[in-house]
Design an enzyme around this catalytic site. Structure first.
Site, PDB file in Angstrom:
ATOM      1  N   ARG A 819       0.855  -1.191   0.000  1.00 56.40           N
ATOM      2  CA  ARG A 819       0.000   0.000   0.000  1.00 56.40           C
ATOM      3  C   ARG A 819       0.895   1.246   0.000  1.00 56.40           C
ATOM      4  NH1 ARG A 819      -3.664  -0.250   4.829  1.00 56.40           N
ATOM      5  NH2 ARG A 819      -4.666  -1.898   3.622  1.00 56.40           N
ATOM      6  N   ARG A 888      -1.624   6.559   9.713  1.00 58.48           N
ATOM      7  CA  ARG A 888      -1.592   6.018   8.357  1.00 58.48           C
ATOM      8  C   ARG A 888      -1.916   7.115   7.340  1.00 58.48           C
ATOM      9  NH1 ARG A 888      -4.079  -0.144   8.716  1.00 58.48           N
ATOM     10  NH2 ARG A 888      -2.724  -0.882  10.387  1.00 58.48           N
ATOM     11  N   LYS A 958      -3.562   1.179  15.127  1.00 54.48           N
ATOM     12  CA  LYS A 958      -3.508   2.104  13.991  1.00 54.48           C
ATOM     13  C   LYS A 958      -4.268   3.392  14.304  1.00 54.48           C
ATOM     14  CE  LYS A 958      -7.286  -0.558  11.930  1.00 54.48           C
ATOM     15  NZ  LYS A 958      -7.646  -1.459  10.820  1.00 54.48           N
ATOM     16  N   LYS A 960      -6.011   6.778  12.183  1.00 54.61           N
ATOM     17  CA  LYS A 960      -6.428   7.241  10.860  1.00 54.61           C
ATOM     18  C   LYS A 960      -7.018   8.642  10.961  1.00 54.61           C
ATOM     19  CE  LYS A 960      -7.547   2.570   9.251  1.00 54.61           C
ATOM     20  NZ  LYS A 960      -8.615   1.713   8.649  1.00 54.61           N
ATOM     21  N   CYS A1229     -13.249  -2.824   6.606  1.00 56.04           N
ATOM     22  CA  CYS A1229     -12.414  -2.025   5.700  1.00 56.04           C
ATOM     23  C   CYS A1229     -13.230  -1.219   4.693  1.00 56.04           C
ATOM     24  CB  CYS A1229     -11.428  -2.929   4.960  1.00 56.04           C
ATOM     25  SG  CYS A1229     -10.168  -3.637   6.042  1.00 56.04           S
TER      26      CYS A1229
END
Length: 1316
Positions: A819, A888, A958, A960, A1229
């Protein structure tokens, strides 16, 4: 010379029995149902041989026949008794002609054998059959005594004459016989059964094939025969044509053929073993081809489709659209394309017919060319200038562009001269045609495209590609279009038309095709005979070869080596061998050594698991760790790694298995479970325990009643999933094994945690460099795999191939997803072209526009990881922090109404991304050898690595960030850990600041109510100049207070709910040094994309195209990937990827718009004629690459929308937008939990159905039904959609409607998500 006899009457045919006279006038009869051997002899040596053969027969189903003299029977008494005792099927044929010989037979009456006596020739043959049947059915020896004199009348010389005479004794039999019409024009010739065909057809049965009597065969074929068909019955042939065809061809061209007699056309056919019915197992039917049922070829064609209709049908069959895309107007399918016949029914489906048609057409074109040449050279022929120019142009290139015009001119002028009329009569050859056919012996210039469509496991057709390679002059390409992951759009796969199987879904067709290629059943290769050496000529496009192709290459290599002074053998087939025998022996040796050493410790324990999601494997490893603490000799492995037949030798076994949906067995346990169900083993001495993980809402099944009888206990899971139930199970397990006491000196083996793995990784280095340099395998270990995420790549494997590879003892088909870090999703045309090239060079020939607004490559193998990363870096991009426990990729609105503000939010996304980027230099060391090109890590010069923001442990999970400009919420800003909602001035011209929202996140775990999705809550408003520092401080609060002990509770959304918004506001403000202002008003209209042409800044326009599920690939009929390459080459602006997986061709100058419109139209990229439902759909990648997927998503949602579109259109809602999303697992996702309709995978073909999300993304949906299949989905949604069409309020969206009508309850907040 050996003789071959074939018979079909009851006297012989039961097992190809033969009556063959030797010099001693003995009878040799092999008449068993399956005859393994026949022995003729009178000596002691031959008797010993008979004993050996009989011993062999005892291990098979065959019958051994011995022919011997009566005088030797007495010596056979011990052998006969052994036969009887061992129950061996043996028949002893004994000829007698005197009383003394009969006496010898009677002497063995007590040897345990049955004794039969026949007296005539016919009786001898019949009793031979009876003897064989008796011996086989009862497994005992049988003696058959017959009269020599019964065959004394035969005094012929030669094999043919002798066989004819013997047949005459037994009835009206002939070695070569004819049946049918006396004046037949169509004659079949077969080695075996034949009945009189219908109509004007006949059949020649060859009973004695070798030696073949040409005179008798010639006499059997009527002189009126115009066509002779050789019905071959050979399954495997060493040549393209069968042996019977060669014999007939030799006969028709031999001196024995009377030249005055017209030679018939000879046609090759393939028949089944039951030739009497003239049926065919091959790809065409000679019976239908040649009218054996009384139907002529012409009548069949007349009743079929027209030529134009046949060509139109090509695109509806597999590969048809592909051929159309490749050859376009040059494509002409010579054999019929009608779906009822393309797989084998009728003349027009016959490839040989198609080739003959094409070959005749080529001949016609040559005749036309000669006629045109003669016409142009004849100055006496009056030709118009237009006709002369047209004929000259056609002759120079033989193109079909002006064919229609030439025909018109010829028709107008043909009366002027005979030569013009001659050309007109041949004018059908002006149009150029092309086709795919497999007859290459003609000498025509033929390129072969081998389209292997047989499903795995079926009887395969001839390997025509191999035949072509043997000819040496043909270029061969073997392909399987549905085997590639690029073919993921279900619309271009065969549905339920019976082309593969009615039982296969389109996705199963894809999976079966991939398995066939991966196993070598469908080898993909290219053979170019024009290249110099075998190594250059052969190119393998798949990993495995059929054995026949390997043998061909070995022979080619050997021939090349013999002709070379310094032979160098080709290694072309090395890639076809992944696991050698040596590897297997080494593994076995290691296992034996481990068993030996283990035997020196405590009692043994075998722990077997089957797990897709990892929970059952974790249970197994917990049991193993506790067993080691109890000094047990423990082994732990997946079920499919263990042989079922070994279970009875295990004293104690613990099974840990997870199930889902309707009880499917996980991939790595299916083979074990299947073998266990069919095994004949006793487990009386084996103690076992089972810990089963399943859906807590499992419906009762019949087998549940057996649990109490098996001492089973249902352990109801708590809200934390299986943990509580496991604690109870573990206590009962050790009590049952009677090893309750733990060795205090033996501490439980510590399992490294994710937090520890990060801390000891030396700032994300781990042993990644060593792992990717190891080319002995295709994977990295668990801990390097976790660190690789920080570098922007995940290890995956092709799950379509997982089970079969495991069964073959091979490692999984590992590859890596990469990615790119691309803030705001903006890329240049040059970067697009670079990524496209990388996807073809190292990936699976596709790109994915992800919901993270960036590029994603799939299918990159380990050895290509570094080269791919470097290629991305050379394109001025990187992948660091695209994944992992860090901030991210930062996303932003791709196409806001306020187009002039897009550069500002793009820059903010870039600045935040750079500010929160990890500082480690590990990325550049591992992938770029410290070659800094773009995105260099912020490493202080001359100092060791450090992470000022993150520390050695980085973040708990994570993180975001999204930026949105109302009224468009195309990024789903509330689904992120941190979101910025732009607040504009009254003129909508400038961004004043941002409402800051925190705590969003989609992921959860099925049946674990402590996990849930959550939408972000507002902290307050900040001026835009504080946006970057606010992002830092919010991330640091999560770094310091997020849960680092339980990763399922580590996301920021749980930290927000655990502490509350007031606490969060205080923590962030304390670090900022200033306070948030109150939230400012705004409104969102939707969370979809704006398709088509939209205004950008003055002088520029944007075009947003629909890319289904973000997959950029070349599909049959839709070469999207190649089309976008052409767009990128012409485009002077930028591309913007959207968070819904679509693409914006941005910043097109007004003067360039017409050119871009034409280019988009040429490639059908401007086609937005889809239902609004499809335009608002989204799916994650899921199977086959995602290791977490429980069900299909990207490969299935298009088909489901096909079905839902029918309901939508019937309800009149085609233009009404409904947000519909699908994921293969609950991790979210594709952001399913705020969609109006959502499907979340639970098991193959089963989904949880959610309804009621807000159209603008500001409300979560609610579970409506659990574990529903396709049929149930349609049954459930049909009435709701129709009710919505009839009862909705003005401008009411679907999600609001289902809540207003009480179909589902409204979800107020994340913690309320599971409340029904």
């Amino acid at each position: 010379m050996a003789s071959t006899l074939r018979s079909n009457t009851q006297g012989f045919a039961s097992t190809a029995a033969a009556v063959v006279y030797t010099a001693a006038t003995t009878l040799s009869s092999a008449t068993g149902i399956v005859s393994d051997a026949a022995i003729v002899g009178d000596s002691a040596t031959q008797l010993r041989q008979a004993s050996e053969v009989a011993a062999y027969a005892s291990d098979s189903e065959g019958v051994v026949s011995i022919v011997t003299a009566a005088s030797t029977l007495v010596g056979l008494i011990p052998t006969l008794r052994d036969f009887a005792r061992a129950k061996r099927p043996v028949v002893v044929h004994v000829p007698v002609s005197s009383a003394s010989e009969v006496t010898d037979v009677l002497a063995v009456r007590d040897a345990g054998a049955a004794i039969l006596r026949s007296s005539s020739a016919q009786q001898a043959v019949d009793y031979a059959v009876v003897a064989s049947l008796t011996a086989q059915q009862l497994s005992l020896p049988v003696i058959h005594v017959y009269e020599k004199q019964a065959f004394a009348e035969i005094e012929a010389e030669g094999v043919y004459e002798t066989v004819a005479a013997a047949m005459g004794l037994l009835g009206d039999y002939k070695p070569i016989a004819y049946a049918g019409a006396a004046d037949a024009s169509l004659v079949y010739v077969t080695f075996g059964a034949a009945t009189a065909p219908q109509g004007d057809a006949g059949a020649v049965q060859i009973g004695l094939y070798r030696p073949l009597n040409n005179a008798a065969l010639l006499a059997a074929i009527p002189e009126t025969a115009a066509r002779v068909v050789a019905l071959e019955q050979a399954v495997r042939q060493p040549t393209p044509w069968g042996p019977l065809l060669f014999d007939l061809a030799a006969l028709l061209h031999s001196s024995e053929w009377d030249d005055a007699r017209t030679r018939p056309v000879l046609i090759d056919g393939v028949s089944s073993a039951h030739a009497a019915q003239f049926s065919s197992p091959a790809h065409f039917s000679p019976a239908e081809l040649l009218g054996i049922d009384g139907e002529s070829v012409s009548s069949e064609l007349a009743e079929g489709l027209s030529a134009d209709e046949q060509q139109q049908r090509v695109s509806r069959i597999p590969y048809g659209q592909l051929l159309r895309d490749v050859f376009k107007q040059r494509l002409h399918v010579a054999n019929a394309a009608e779906s009822t016949s393309i797989w084998g029914n009728g003349t027009a489906a016959n490839p040989e017919f198609g080739f003959g048609k094409l070959a005749a057409y080529e001949q016609e074109r040559e005749q036309l060319a000669a006629a045109v040449t003669a016409l142009l050279r004849n100055v006496d022929v009056p030709l118009s200038k237009e006709l002369h120019a047209g004929l000259t142009q056609w002759l120079s290139g033989r193109t079909s562009a002006a064919a229609a015009e030439l025909v018109r001119l010829l028709e107008a002028e043909q009366s002027a001269h005979e030569q013009i009329g001659s050309v007109r009569r041949l004018s059908g050859g002006f149009a150029q045609r092309s086709g795919v056919h497999h007859v290459i012996a003609s000498g025509l210039n033929v390129n072969m495209l081998v389209l292997d469509t047989a499903t795995k496991g079926q009887q395969r057709k001839k390997d025509i590609g191999l035949y072509a390679m043997n000819y040496g002059s043909a270029y061969v390409a073997s392909v399987a279009v549905y085997s590639s992951y690029t073919q993921v759009v279900v619309a271009y796969l065969p549905h339920s038309d019976g082309i593969f199987s009615d039982n296969y879904s389109p996705i199963e067709v894809l999976q079966q095709s991939k398995l066939a290629v991966d196993s070598g059943a469908w080898p993909l290769y290219r053979w170019n005979p024009d290249l110099a050496t075998p190594e250059q000529r052969f190119q393998l496009d798949s990993e495995k070869l059929r054995r026949s192709v390997e043998d061909f290459l070995k022979r080619e290599n050997a021939l090349a080596a013999l002709g070379s002074e310094k032979p160098v053998l080709s290694l072309a087939t090395d890639s076809a061998v992944e696991k050698t025998a040596g590897d297997k022996l080494a593994r076995k040796a290691r296992g034996d050594l481990a068993s030996l050493l283990g035997g020196l410790s405590g009692p043994p324990l075998l722990v077997l698991f089957a797990s897709d999601g990892g929970n059952a494997e974790e249970v197994a490893r917990r049991v193993a760790r506790q067993a080691k603490r109890r000094s047990m000799d423990v082994r732990v492995m997946s079920m499919d790694e263990f042989e079922v037949d070994e279970l009875p030798f295990e004293k104690t076994v613990v099974f840990s298995i997870s199930t889902a949906g309707q009880g499917e067995v996980p991939t790595n346990g299916r083979e074990f479970f299947k073998n266990l169900m069919s095994a004949s083993i006793s487990l009386n001495d084996t103690e076992f325990a089972v810990f089963g993980l399943g859906d807590s809402h499992y419906w009762p099944r019949e087998e549940d009643a057996l649990w109490p009888e098996l001492s089973g206990k249902r352990l109801i899971a708590d809200a934390d999933g299986w943990e509580t139930g496991y604690a109870d199970f573990e206590a009962r397990l050790w009590s049952a094994i009677k090893i309750d006491v733990v060795n205090a000196a033996e501490e439980e083996e510590h399992k490294r945690t994710d937090e520890e793995n990060k801390i000891i990784s030396n700032y994300l280095r781990g042993s990644i460099a060593e792992a990717i340099a190891d080319d002995s395998n295709g994977y990295v270990d668990e801990w390097d795999g976790k660190l690789l995420k920080f570098h922007g790549t995940y290890m995956q494997d092709d799950r379509d191939l997982r089970a079969e590879r495991l069964a073959r003892g091979e490692e999984k088909a590992f590859s890596f997803m990469i990615r790119v870090r691309l803030p705001a999703g903006v890329t240049t045309p040059e970067q697009w072209l670079a990524m496209d090239k990388l996807s073809d060079t190292y990936g699976n020939h596709t790109m994915k526009i992800t919901t993270r607004q960036t590029f994603q490559l799939h299918g990159v193998v380990k050895r290509d990881l570094r080269n791919t990363m470097r290629g991305i870096n050379r394109a001025l991009m990187d992948t660091i922090a695209a994944c992992g426990d860090v901030n991210r990729n930062v996303v932003a609105s791709a196409n806001p109404h306020q187009a002039h503000l897009h550069p500002e939010i793009r820059q903010l996304a870039t600045d935040i991304s750079e500010h929160l980027l990890p500082s480690t230099s590990a990325y550049h060391e591992i992938w770029l050898d410290k070659t800094f090109v773009a995105g260099a890590a912020k490493q202080p010069s001359g100092t060791e690595d450090s992470e000022p923001l993150y520390g050695q442990a980085y973040l708990p999970r994570k993180f975001k960030i999204a930026i949105a400009i109302p009224p468009e919420n195309d990024v789903d800003v509330f689904a992120y850990d941190l979101g910025y909602v732009a607040i504009l001035d009254d003129a909508q011209q400038n961004i004043l600041g941002y409402n800051v929202v925190i705590g969003g996140g989609m992921g959860m775990t099925h049946n674990n109510k402590k996990t849930y999705p959550r939408l972000a809550s507002c902290l307050g408003y900040v001026p835009k100049e504080h946006a970057i520092i606010v992002a830092e401080k919010i991330m640091l609060v999560q770094r310091d207070h997020g849960d680092r002990t339980n990763r399922k509770h580590a996301r920021m959304k749980y930290t927000v709910d655990d502490h509350g918004m007031d606490w969060w506001r205080e923590q962030v403000e304390a670090r900022l040094g200033f306070k948030f202002e109150s939230e400012r008003p705004y409104s969102f209209a939707r969370n979809g994309d704006r398709y088509g042409w939209t205004d950008s800044v003055p002088g520029y326009k944007n075009f947003t195209m629909f890319v289904q599920n973000g997959r950029v690939a070349n599909f049959p009929g839709n070469p999207l990937k190649d089309a976008l390459v052409e767009v990128a080459k012409a485009h002077k602006g930028t591309f913007r990827m959207t968070c819904n997986g679509h693409l914006v061709v941005a910043d097109i100058k007004d003067e360039d718009v017409p050119e871009m419109q034409a280019l988009l139209a040429k490639h059908k990229l401007d086609n937005l004629d889809y239902s609004a439902l499809r335009l608002h759909s989204m799916a994650c990648a899921a199977l086959p690459t995602c290791g977490l997927a429980m069900a299909e998503s990207e490969r299935y949602l298009p088909r489901l929308i096909d079905l839902l579109d029918k309901i939508i259109e019937e309800a009149g809602l085609r233009q009404d937008a409904i947000v519909i999303r699908m994921t293969g697992c609950p991790n979210g996702c594709a952001r399913p939990y705020n969609a109006e309709i959502a499907f979340v995978g639970k098991a193959p073909g089963a989904y949880n159905l959610y309804l009621g999300g807000a159209h603008n993304g500001k409300r979560l949906n609610k579970i409506y039904r659990e574990t529903v299949t396709e049929e149930q989905i349609l049954e459930l949604l049909t009435p709701i959609i129709k009710q919505y069409a009839l009862e909705r309020s003005d401008n009411e969206h679907f999600g609001d409607f289902v809540i207003r009508k009480g179909i589902v309850k409204e979800t107020i907040e994340g913690k309320d998500f599971h409340t029904v």
